[in-house]
Design an enzyme around this catalytic site. Structure first.
Site, mmCIF file in Angstrom:
data_model
loop_
_atom_site.group_PDB
_atom_site.id
_atom_site.type_symbol
_atom_site.label_atom_id
_atom_site.label_comp_id
_atom_site.label_asym_id
_atom_site.label_seq_id
_atom_site.Cartn_x
_atom_site.Cartn_y
_atom_site.Cartn_z
ATOM 1 N NE ARG A 60 15.472 -2.637 -3.956
ATOM 2 C CZ ARG A 60 16.714 -2.765 -4.452
ATOM 3 N NH1 ARG A 60 17.737 -3.070 -3.669
ATOM 4 N NH2 ARG A 60 16.952 -2.525 -5.718
ATOM 5 C CB SER A 105 9.631 -0.728 -7.735
ATOM 6 O OG SER A 105 10.417 -0.220 -8.771
ATOM 7 C CD GLU A 121 11.479 -2.287 -4.135
ATOM 8 O OE1 GLU A 121 11.527 -3.089 -5.101
ATOM 9 O OE2 GLU A 121 12.126 -1.237 -4.104
HETATM 10 C C1 FAD Z 1 9.786 7.715 -7.626
HETATM 11 C C2 FAD Z 1 10.406 6.705 -6.719
HETATM 12 C C3 FAD Z 1 11.490 5.961 -7.161
HETATM 13 C C4 FAD Z 1 12.086 5.012 -6.337
HETATM 14 N N1 FAD Z 1 13.157 4.325 -6.792
HETATM 15 C C5 FAD Z 1 13.751 3.400 -6.004
HETATM 16 C C6 FAD Z 1 14.897 2.685 -6.456
HETATM 17 O O1 FAD Z 1 15.374 2.867 -7.554
HETATM 18 N N2 FAD Z 1 15.445 1.781 -5.611
HETATM 19 C C7 FAD Z 1 14.967 1.544 -4.353
HETATM 20 O O2 FAD Z 1 15.532 0.732 -3.615
HETATM 21 N N3 FAD Z 1 13.884 2.224 -3.896
HETATM 22 C C8 FAD Z 1 13.269 3.134 -4.679
HETATM 23 N N4 FAD Z 1 12.174 3.815 -4.233
HETATM 24 C C9 FAD Z 1 11.636 3.531 -2.904
HETATM 25 C C10 FAD Z 1 12.162 4.463 -1.806
HETATM 26 O O3 FAD Z 1 12.634 5.655 -2.333
HETATM 27 C C11 FAD Z 1 13.267 3.829 -0.988
HETATM 28 O O4 FAD Z 1 12.817 2.621 -0.460
HETATM 29 C C12 FAD Z 1 13.723 4.766 0.135
HETATM 30 O O5 FAD Z 1 14.965 4.314 0.595
HETATM 31 C C13 FAD Z 1 12.729 4.832 1.290
HETATM 32 O O6 FAD Z 1 13.158 5.824 2.205
HETATM 33 P P1 FAD Z 1 12.131 6.717 3.008
HETATM 34 O O7 FAD Z 1 12.903 7.581 3.918
HETATM 35 O O8 FAD Z 1 11.201 7.416 2.081
HETATM 36 O O9 FAD Z 1 11.343 5.607 3.834
HETATM 37 P P2 FAD Z 1 9.795 5.601 4.195
HETATM 38 O O10 FAD Z 1 9.003 5.406 2.955
HETATM 39 O O11 FAD Z 1 9.450 6.765 5.042
HETATM 40 O O12 FAD Z 1 9.722 4.287 5.068
HETATM 41 C C14 FAD Z 1 9.914 3.027 4.462
HETATM 42 C C15 FAD Z 1 10.194 2.002 5.564
HETATM 43 O O13 FAD Z 1 11.442 2.340 6.152
HETATM 44 C C16 FAD Z 1 11.290 2.540 7.547
HETATM 45 N N5 FAD Z 1 12.212 3.605 7.935
HETATM 46 C C17 FAD Z 1 12.274 4.889 7.484
HETATM 47 N N6 FAD Z 1 13.285 5.539 8.068
HETATM 48 C C18 FAD Z 1 13.874 4.666 8.904
HETATM 49 C C19 FAD Z 1 14.986 4.731 9.801
HETATM 50 N N7 FAD Z 1 15.709 5.846 9.985
HETATM 51 N N8 FAD Z 1 15.317 3.619 10.510
HETATM 52 C C20 FAD Z 1 14.615 2.464 10.354
HETATM 53 N N9 FAD Z 1 13.553 2.341 9.546
HETATM 54 C C21 FAD Z 1 13.199 3.431 8.820
HETATM 55 C C22 FAD Z 1 9.826 2.880 7.765
HETATM 56 O O14 FAD Z 1 9.417 2.486 9.064
HETATM 57 C C23 FAD Z 1 9.152 2.049 6.686
HETATM 58 O O15 FAD Z 1 8.931 0.741 7.130
HETATM 59 C C24 FAD Z 1 11.557 4.793 -5.036
HETATM 60 C C25 FAD Z 1 10.459 5.545 -4.593
HETATM 61 C C26 FAD Z 1 9.891 6.490 -5.428
HETATM 62 C C27 FAD Z 1 8.719 7.274 -4.927
#
Ligand code: FAD
Length: 322
Positions: free
Chosen positions: A174, A224, A316
């Site tokens: 992660r 999570s 996380e």
């Molecule tokens: C129902 C559910 C299930 C999930 N299951 C999983 C799973 O199985 N495995 C897992 O790993 N995660 C899981 N997640 C967490 C999440 O989906 C992941 O971490 C996802 O990759 C986050 O992407 P995001 O675009 O929503 O980031 P955001 O939530 O918008 O941002 C998260 C972080 O990433 C940074 N960020 C966003 N975009 C960029 C970019 N382009 N460049 C640099 N930094 C950036 C932001 O600044 C912030 O610090 C889950 C979430 C939910 C709601």
């Protein structure tokens, strides 16, 4: 003063808005107003917005799908940029796909399946953007982003666009160099393998169904809350209790849900936030939960688990504005 900055921003970034509630843009449906807010749809726009904010010395936060965030209810100072870059995904030679960081990851998974390419099926049902997933080295069902990444283009803190190989991304559980250095993922190329479309589709669908059945998707949440625990970090005297819970994903870990259960906190509510009864590593928003409700629950879990098992759970989800 605030008006002055907004006027300056507006002149250069006409689509910028102020006081936009971030709860509209997070899967938790929690988050106060962003002082300045911009949705960018092109790579050059995001770079320009970051340059301008740096010049004006205002803080910048780049978000993707908002699926891994706990945002404070208070004013989030500075500029929040929502990366919504939808430049096209391109299939290149040798089963390589180049995709923008702002694309919804699910669209990339669908695109790879459409092209009969295997390697992303673990991500069926994973919310958020590709850039967010690269930054956090997202993973599930035995797969991780790092397994397919060939190279990543990112904007560093000196506003240089860098191209990094997989090794240079320093992926770990992660985490990545982008997370540690706070660099913005602009786009990335992934290398996949030719496969059988129907089979890939079935695996991806089975993961989507698994999530629907086992995760509390009927409530707003942020996935999570805690990282899973490295088996080696569990004090020896407790290891045998959790021996049958160990999963090798991506190395021997015990899912954090087991510690929440062991601490007797399943279903615990604070305000309108609750530790899910369906999956105890999830906190759900029952409707109108405040960021403090969630924070208090997180603190309570950490305290109880530390007291009972001597384990320091690490969250996380990313905290913003606290
Ligand atoms: C129902 C559910 C299930 C999930 N299951 C999983 C799973 O199985 N495995 C897992 O790993 N995660 C899981 N997640 C967490 C999440 O989906 C992941 O971490 C996802 O990759 C986050 O992407 P995001 O675009 O929503 O980031 P955001 O939530 O918008 O941002 C998260 C972080 O990433 C940074 N960020 C966003 N975009 C960029 C970019 N382009 N460049 C640099 N930094 C950036 C932001 O600044 C912030 O610090 C889950 C979430 C939910 C709601």
């Amino acid at each position: 003063m605030r008006e002055g900055i907004f006027d300056k921003l507006k002149k250069e970034l006409p689509d910028i808005k102020k006081d936009i509630l971030l709860s509209e843009y997070t899967t938790f449906k929690i988050g106060g107003p962003a002082e300045y807010f911009l949705i960018t749809t092109k790579e050059k726009e995001i770079i320009r917005a970051i340059k301008i904010a740096k010049r004006l010395k205002i803080p910048i936060f780049v978000m993707g799908g908002g699926s891994n965030l706990l945002v404070s209810d208070k004013l989030i100072k500075g500029l929040v940029v929502k990366n919504n870059i939808k430049e096209p995904m391109v299939l290149m030679k040798n089963n390589i796909i180049k995709a923008p960081g702002g694309i919804v990851f699910g669209k990339l998974v669908d695109f790879s399946i459409e092209k009969s390419l295997q390697g992303l099926e673990w991500a069926g049902g994973l919310p958020g953007t590709f850039g967010g997933a690269v930054r956090g080295n997202a993973g599930a069902f035995g797969g991780e982003v790092k397994d397919s990444v060939l190279n990543v283009r990112a904007l560093d803190n000196n506003l240089n666009v860098r191209k990094l190989s997989n090794a240079q991304c320093k992926f770990s559980y992660r985490s990545s160099v982008f997370k540690k250095q706070n660099w913005v993922v602009l786009s990335a190329s992934i290398k996949l393998k030719k496969g059988e479309k129907k089979k890939i589709q079935e695996i991806s669908k089975s993961h989507i169904n698994y999530r629907r059945e086992r995760h509390p998707l009927e409530y707003p949440n942020a996935g999570s809350i805690f990282k899973n625990v490295d088996f080696k970090e569990i004090p020896l005297k407790f290891q045998k209790i959790f021996l049958d819970k160990v999963k090798k994903d991506p190395f021997p870990i015990v899912p954090s849900a087991w510690f929440v259960i062991g601490a007797g906190l399943v279903g615990k509510k604070i305000g309108k936030a609750q530790i899910s009864e369906k999956h105890s590593n999830y906190i759900i928003n029952l409707g109108g939960a405040s960021s403090r409700d969630v924070l208090k629950l997180i603190d309570l879990v950490k305290q109880r688990v530390r007291k009972k098992y001597g384990i320091a759970l690490e969250q996380e989800v990313q905290f913003v504005g606290f």
